[in-house]
Motif scaffolding. Structure first.
Motif, PDB file in Angstrom:
ATOM      1  N   TYR A  84     166.461 -14.540  90.127  1.00  0.00           N
ATOM      2  CA  TYR A  84     165.810 -15.027  91.346  1.00  0.00           C
ATOM      3  C   TYR A  84     164.413 -14.480  91.602  1.00  0.00           C
ATOM      4  CZ  TYR A  84     170.039 -17.382  92.699  1.00  0.00           C
ATOM      5  OH  TYR A  84     171.094 -18.240  92.732  1.00  0.00           O
ATOM      6  N   PHE A  85     163.923 -13.561  90.791  1.00  0.00           N
ATOM      7  CA  PHE A  85     162.632 -12.941  91.063  1.00  0.00           C
ATOM      8  C   PHE A  85     161.510 -13.962  91.237  1.00  0.00           C
ATOM      9  CE2 PHE A  85     158.566 -11.115  89.994  1.00  0.00           C
ATOM     10  CZ  PHE A  85     158.559  -9.924  90.689  1.00  0.00           C
ATOM     11  N   VAL A  86     161.286 -14.769  90.232  1.00  0.00           N
ATOM     12  CA  VAL A  86     160.139 -15.693  90.272  1.00  0.00           C
ATOM     13  C   VAL A  86     160.319 -16.731  91.379  1.00  0.00           C
ATOM     14  CG1 VAL A  86     158.867 -17.458  88.965  1.00  0.00           C
ATOM     15  CG2 VAL A  86     159.488 -15.299  87.868  1.00  0.00           C
ATOM     16  N   THR A  87     161.517 -17.249  91.530  1.00  0.00           N
ATOM     17  CA  THR A  87     161.773 -18.231  92.591  1.00  0.00           C
ATOM     18  C   THR A  87     161.523 -17.618  93.966  1.00  0.00           C
ATOM     19  OG1 THR A  87     163.447 -19.244  91.194  1.00  0.00           O
ATOM     20  CG2 THR A  87     163.498 -19.816  93.510  1.00  0.00           C
ATOM     21  N   TYR A  88     162.003 -16.403  94.150  1.00  0.00           N
ATOM     22  CA  TYR A  88     161.803 -15.698  95.420  1.00  0.00           C
ATOM     23  C   TYR A  88     160.321 -15.481  95.705  1.00  0.00           C
ATOM     24  CZ  TYR A  88     162.065 -11.885  98.853  1.00  0.00           C
ATOM     25  OH  TYR A  88     161.909 -11.079  99.965  1.00  0.00           O
ATOM     26  N   MET A  89     159.601 -15.045  94.683  1.00  0.00           N
ATOM     27  CA  MET A  89     158.170 -14.789  94.876  1.00  0.00           C
ATOM     28  C   MET A  89     157.420 -16.076  95.218  1.00  0.00           C
ATOM     29  SD  MET A  89     157.857 -11.579  94.696  1.00  0.00           S
ATOM     30  CE  MET A  89     156.097 -11.469  94.655  1.00  0.00           C
ATOM     31  N   THR A  90     157.767 -17.180  94.569  1.00  0.00           N
ATOM     32  CA  THR A  90     157.093 -18.442  94.901  1.00  0.00           C
ATOM     33  C   THR A  90     157.495 -18.911  96.301  1.00  0.00           C
ATOM     34  OG1 THR A  90     158.767 -19.750  93.736  1.00  0.00           O
ATOM     35  CG2 THR A  90     156.769 -19.167  92.509  1.00  0.00           C
ATOM     36  N   ALA A  91     158.727 -18.641  96.714  1.00  0.00           N
ATOM     37  CA  ALA A  91     159.150 -18.980  98.077  1.00  0.00           C
ATOM     38  C   ALA A  91     158.384 -18.151  99.109  1.00  0.00           C
ATOM     39  CB  ALA A  91     160.650 -18.758  98.248  1.00  0.00           C
ATOM     40  N   GLN A  92     157.902 -16.980  98.693  1.00  0.00           N
ATOM     41  CA  GLN A  92     157.111 -16.135  99.586  1.00  0.00           C
ATOM     42  C   GLN A  92     155.638 -16.529  99.590  1.00  0.00           C
ATOM     43  OE1 GLN A  92     158.581 -14.036 101.701  1.00  0.00           O
ATOM     44  NE2 GLN A  92     160.426 -14.840 100.761  1.00  0.00           N
ATOM     45  N   GLY A  93     155.305 -17.545  98.819  1.00  0.00           N
ATOM     46  CA  GLY A  93     153.943 -18.062  98.826  1.00  0.00           C
ATOM     47  C   GLY A  93     153.075 -17.614  97.668  1.00  0.00           C
ATOM     48  N   TYR A  94     153.615 -16.827  96.769  1.00  0.00           N
ATOM     49  CA  TYR A  94     152.827 -16.409  95.616  1.00  0.00           C
ATOM     50  C   TYR A  94     152.742 -17.558  94.626  1.00  0.00           C
ATOM     51  CZ  TYR A  94     153.248 -11.616  97.290  1.00  0.00           C
ATOM     52  OH  TYR A  94     153.178 -10.481  98.047  1.00  0.00           O
ATOM     53  N   PRO A  95     151.582 -17.766  94.001  1.00  0.00           N
ATOM     54  CA  PRO A  95     151.479 -18.804  92.969  1.00  0.00           C
ATOM     55  C   PRO A  95     152.416 -18.491  91.800  1.00  0.00           C
ATOM     56  CG  PRO A  95     149.300 -17.959  93.578  1.00  0.00           C
ATOM     57  CD  PRO A  95     150.302 -17.081  94.242  1.00  0.00           C
ATOM     58  N   LEU A  96     152.884 -19.524  91.134  1.00  0.00           N
ATOM     59  CA  LEU A  96     153.822 -19.367  90.033  1.00  0.00           C
ATOM     60  C   LEU A  96     153.274 -18.436  88.949  1.00  0.00           C
ATOM     61  CD1 LEU A  96     156.524 -20.151  88.786  1.00  0.00           C
ATOM     62  CD2 LEU A  96     155.401 -22.178  87.834  1.00  0.00           C
ATOM     63  N   ILE A  97     152.004 -18.548  88.633  1.00  0.00           N
ATOM     64  CA  ILE A  97     151.410 -17.695  87.595  1.00  0.00           C
ATOM     65  C   ILE A  97     151.406 -16.236  88.035  1.00  0.00           C
ATOM     66  CG2 ILE A  97     149.254 -17.136  86.400  1.00  0.00           C
ATOM     67  CD1 ILE A  97     148.786 -20.159  86.180  1.00  0.00           C
ATOM     68  N   ALA A  98     151.111 -15.975  89.288  1.00  0.00           N
ATOM     69  CA  ALA A  98     151.136 -14.598  89.790  1.00  0.00           C
ATOM     70  C   ALA A  98     152.560 -14.052  89.777  1.00  0.00           C
ATOM     71  CB  ALA A  98     150.555 -14.537  91.201  1.00  0.00           C
ATOM     72  N   ALA A  99     153.536 -14.871  90.186  1.00  0.00           N
ATOM     73  CA  ALA A  99     154.935 -14.435  90.201  1.00  0.00           C
ATOM     74  C   ALA A  99     155.420 -14.134  88.784  1.00  0.00           C
ATOM     75  CB  ALA A  99     155.808 -15.501  90.847  1.00  0.00           C
ATOM     76  N   GLY A 100     155.112 -15.005  87.842  1.00  0.00           N
ATOM     77  CA  GLY A 100     155.519 -14.783  86.458  1.00  0.00           C
ATOM     78  C   GLY A 100     154.832 -13.585  85.834  1.00  0.00           C
ATOM     79  N   SER A 101     153.558 -13.411  86.124  1.00  0.00           N
ATOM     80  CA  SER A 101     152.823 -12.253  85.601  1.00  0.00           C
ATOM     81  C   SER A 101     153.371 -10.953  86.173  1.00  0.00           C
ATOM     82  CB  SER A 101     151.335 -12.367  85.931  1.00  0.00           C
ATOM     83  OG  SER A 101     150.781 -13.480  85.280  1.00  0.00           O
ATOM     84  N   LEU A 102     153.661 -10.960  87.460  1.00  0.00           N
ATOM     85  CA  LEU A 102     154.229  -9.769  88.087  1.00  0.00           C
ATOM     86  C   LEU A 102     155.599  -9.461  87.483  1.00  0.00           C
ATOM     87  CD1 LEU A 102     154.003  -7.512  90.152  1.00  0.00           C
ATOM     88  CD2 LEU A 102     154.969  -9.072  91.858  1.00  0.00           C
ATOM     89  N   TYR A 103     156.404 -10.488  87.277  1.00  0.00           N
ATOM     90  CA  TYR A 103     157.720 -10.303  86.675  1.00  0.00           C
ATOM     91  C   TYR A 103     157.591  -9.645  85.301  1.00  0.00           C
ATOM     92  CZ  TYR A 103     162.261 -11.352  84.632  1.00  0.00           C
ATOM     93  OH  TYR A 103     163.475 -11.251  84.018  1.00  0.00           O
ATOM     94  N   SER A 104     156.690 -10.155  84.475  1.00  0.00           N
ATOM     95  CA  SER A 104     156.482  -9.585  83.144  1.00  0.00           C
ATOM     96  C   SER A 104     156.060  -8.125  83.219  1.00  0.00           C
ATOM     97  CB  SER A 104     155.406 -10.371  82.390  1.00  0.00           C
ATOM     98  OG  SER A 104     155.818 -11.696  82.190  1.00  0.00           O
TER      99      SER A 104
END
Length: 183
Positions: A16-36
């Motif tokens: 749920y990390f990336v989905t949660y981050m995008t639900a919080q308004g973070y762009p998908l690329i930022a969420a994926g980069s942060l996850y990595s």
């Protein structure tokens, strides 16, 4: 139960990390980069906890600390809002990674140490099998809570509860580690 709780929290965080981050308004690329980036913390964390638990601190204390760290950080991660700076969100997520993604070595080595002679494979396999139940059940429960509450908060808090129970249990049974010489 520790493996169930730890594996369950890890599976929810991964799922749920990336989905949660995008639900919080973070762009998908930022969420994926942060996850990595935060996942990269797990490898040295696994080595660190096994080293600390092998030479300096009783394994039950390390596991109890990991459980409480996991519970607090996953609960705090659930408090992330779109107003949080990415650096603060990343710091919390790194603590989740250093705990919920880094428990394997110390948990399995302790299971092997406690296994009766000749039963190491069966015991560690059993521990991992029970852990897989957590990896299946916890994301499903998180999904159910997400649909019932229309928000992520209850799911993140629910992930913290088993970890708290493990932390209490581990610290209750902890004994001081014998002093060994580090290499």
């Amino acid at each position: 139960f520790a493996c169930f709780a730890f594996n369950g929290t890890q599976a929810v965080f991964v799922a749920y990390f990336v989905t949660y981050m995008t639900a919080q308004g973070y762009p998908l690329i930022a969420a994926g980069s942060l996850y990595s980036t935060v996942i990269a913390v797990a490898l040295p964390g696994r080595i660190l906890w096994a080293w600390v638990g092998g030479f300096y601190v009783a394994p039950q204390i390390v596991l109890g600390g990991l459980a409480f760290g996991m519970a607090v950080s996953i609960g705090l991660f659930g408090a992330v809002t779109p107003h949080w700076p990415l650096l603060a969100t990343g710091a919390v997520a790194m603590v989740v990674s250093a705990t919920a993604m880094s428990w394997h070595g110390i948990t399995l080595s302790e299971a092997a140490r406690l296994a009766p002679p000749g039963q190491v494979g069966a015991v560690t396999g059993g521990v991992l099998s029970f852990g897989q139940i957590g990896a299946l059940a916890c994301p499903a429960a998180f999904s159910l809570l997400l649909s019932l509450t229309d928000g992520y908060g209850a799911g993140w808090v629910a992930c913290a509860v088993p970890a708290i129970l493990v932390g209490v249990s581990m610290l209750r049974q902890a004994k001081p580690a014998p002093r060994r010489n580090a290499l």
